[in-house]
Design a protein around this motif. Structure first.
Motif, PDB file in Angstrom:
ATOM      1  N   ARG A 142      -7.932  -7.203   9.468  1.00  0.00           N
ATOM      2  CA  ARG A 142      -8.635  -8.480   9.538  1.00  0.00           C
ATOM      3  C   ARG A 142      -7.836  -9.607   8.897  1.00  0.00           C
TER       4      ARG A 142
ATOM      5  N   SER B 186     -17.368 -12.741   7.715  1.00  0.00           N
ATOM      6  CA  SER B 186     -16.638 -13.094   8.936  1.00  0.00           C
ATOM      7  C   SER B 186     -17.322 -14.216   9.707  1.00  0.00           C
TER       8      SER B 186
ATOM      9  N   TYR C 248     -14.390 -11.061  15.145  1.00  0.00           N
ATOM     10  CA  TYR C 248     -14.294  -9.611  14.942  1.00  0.00           C
ATOM     11  C   TYR C 248     -12.933  -9.144  15.432  1.00  0.00           C
TER      12      TYR C 248
END
Length: 398
Positions: free
Chosen positions: A97, A2, A13
């Motif tokens: 995500r 990430s 996040y």
């Protein structure tokens, strides 16, 4: 992973329907900036401190109940199944995500990147990109402009060249003169005149009608975004595995829904013989070398050459549509999935500032790497006894 970047680093996040999404931005040069999002760290009295900047954007409009069907079905062309396969567990709602909401950490309205950035706080990557872009503009005069170049089969006419014969020797230029002029002159003000972000009135209207047709049919449609970066210094890029275009491709293909990337003349350049495609050098008005055609898109050997950098990204048709789709449940049982929730018939116009932000992040990271290289080199004695073509004169920076 990430995190993107080596010196200017961005870590995002959050999932699509969790309490908040955000980013940690590290390696940012100190600078006086405005606070338009929830700043958690890295600034004081409106000034960035050079320490990691924490940004938080609350998911005020969460609708996890719209995604209860994902308890049974992996949605077609979504990441539900692959995330479960990789991690052994997945977010219970939305795309987790893989959702476009993740991109807020890279494109939230930290600075007024453009007038409509505020309206894109959910799906955009504006925060880190805006920080990077402001630094690039102030320090180097770098300009980044992206625009929609196609929706479905509707393309900007500037991408079309005259039909070529079967013989390669009769092939036309890789890209039209109209396109080359557009790349040199297009501004954000021109792009923002149109809701489609396509800076051509007739084409924009056709794109609008195509998107409306998709919406009326409870379907979706994809397209492409073209981006140009001007005034980038020569010498950026880290061959061989971190060539400038490789870092650009890495960044652009990390954006949700992307399926293609090309730089310079791209795939069209494969149809043109070398005698027409080679970039001949000329001396520019500033005394430096430039190229006549810039088919290379501002990059040669993985290193920027000082010309405009331009590239194009393909975005697929949004996977979530309101039509019932025959598919299978997680256990393989056949069934039909009828999606609920909010669905964009076309994400391409909304992707424009995301592309700009990711481009800014790449350029700033590469600039900081090159500046560190030059600073280290300038501490050494001057090289002597070598031909001038082998050694560049010392300079304080890029």
């Amino acid at each position: 992973m990430s995190t993107y970047g080596k010196i200017f680093r961005v870590t995002t996040y959050g999932e699509s329907h969790c309490a908040s999404v955000g980013a940690i931005i590290d390696g940012c040069p100190p600078r006086d900036e405005k606070d338009l999002v929830h700043l958690q760290s890295g600034t004081e009295r409106g000034v960035t401190l050079g320490t990691p900047i924490g940004l938080l954007v609350k998911n005020e409009d969460q609708r996890p109940h719209d995604y209860s069907e994902t308890d049974l079905y992996p949605r077609p062309s979504h990441a539900d199944y692959t995330y479960l396969e990789k991690y052994g567990i997945k977010a219970s709602s939305g795309g987790g995500r893989s959702s476009a909401r993740e991109t807020i950490g890279l494109l939230g309205s930290f600075f007024p990147l453009r007038s409509y950035a505020l309206r894109l706080s959910k799906p955009g990557r504006v925060a880190a990109g805006a920080i990077a872009e402001k630094y690039l503009k102030l320090a180097y005069g770098i300009e980044i402009v992206a625009f929609v170049s196609s929706v479905g089969k509707i393309h900007l006419p500037s991408f079309v060249t005259s039909p070529s014969g079967e013989d390669d020797d009769e092939a036309q230029d890789a890209l039209s003169e109209e396109f080359r002029h557009l790349i040199k002159t297009i501004t954000r003000e021109e792009v923002d005149k149109f809701s489609t972000r396509c800076p051509h009135p007739e084409t924009s209207e056709r794109m609008t009608q195509r998107i409306i047709r998709a919406k009326d049919a409870q379907d979706s449609i994809g397209g492409t975004v073209t981006c140009v970066i001007r005034n980038v210094p020569s010498g950026l890029g880290e061959p061989v595995f971190d060539k400038f275009e490789a870092r650009l491709a890495h960044a652009m293909l990390s954006i949700p829904a992307t399926k293609a990337f090309e730089i310079g003349s791209g795939f069209k350049g494969t149809e043109v013989p070398g005698s027409k495609h080679n970039d001949a050098f000329v001396r520019r008005a500033d005394g430096k070398l430039g190229t006549v055609t810039n088919w290379s898109g501002g990059i040669q050997g993985g290193i920027t050459n000082g010309e405009d950098i331009y590239f194009r990204i393909g975005f697929k048709s949004p996977a979530t549509i309101s039509q019932g789709q025959k598919t299978a449940q997680y256990d393989g049982t056949p069934g039909e999935l009828a999606a609920r929730g909010r669905h964009d018939p076309c994400v391409v116009p909304r992707a424009v500032p995301i592309v700009e932000a990711m481009a800014a992040i790449v350029v700033l990271d590469q600039l900081l790497i090159q500046n560190s290289r030059k600073t280290a080199a300038n501490l050494l004695p001057v090289l002597t006894g070598l031909p001038p073509s082998m050694v560049q004169p010392k300079s304080p920076g890029v």
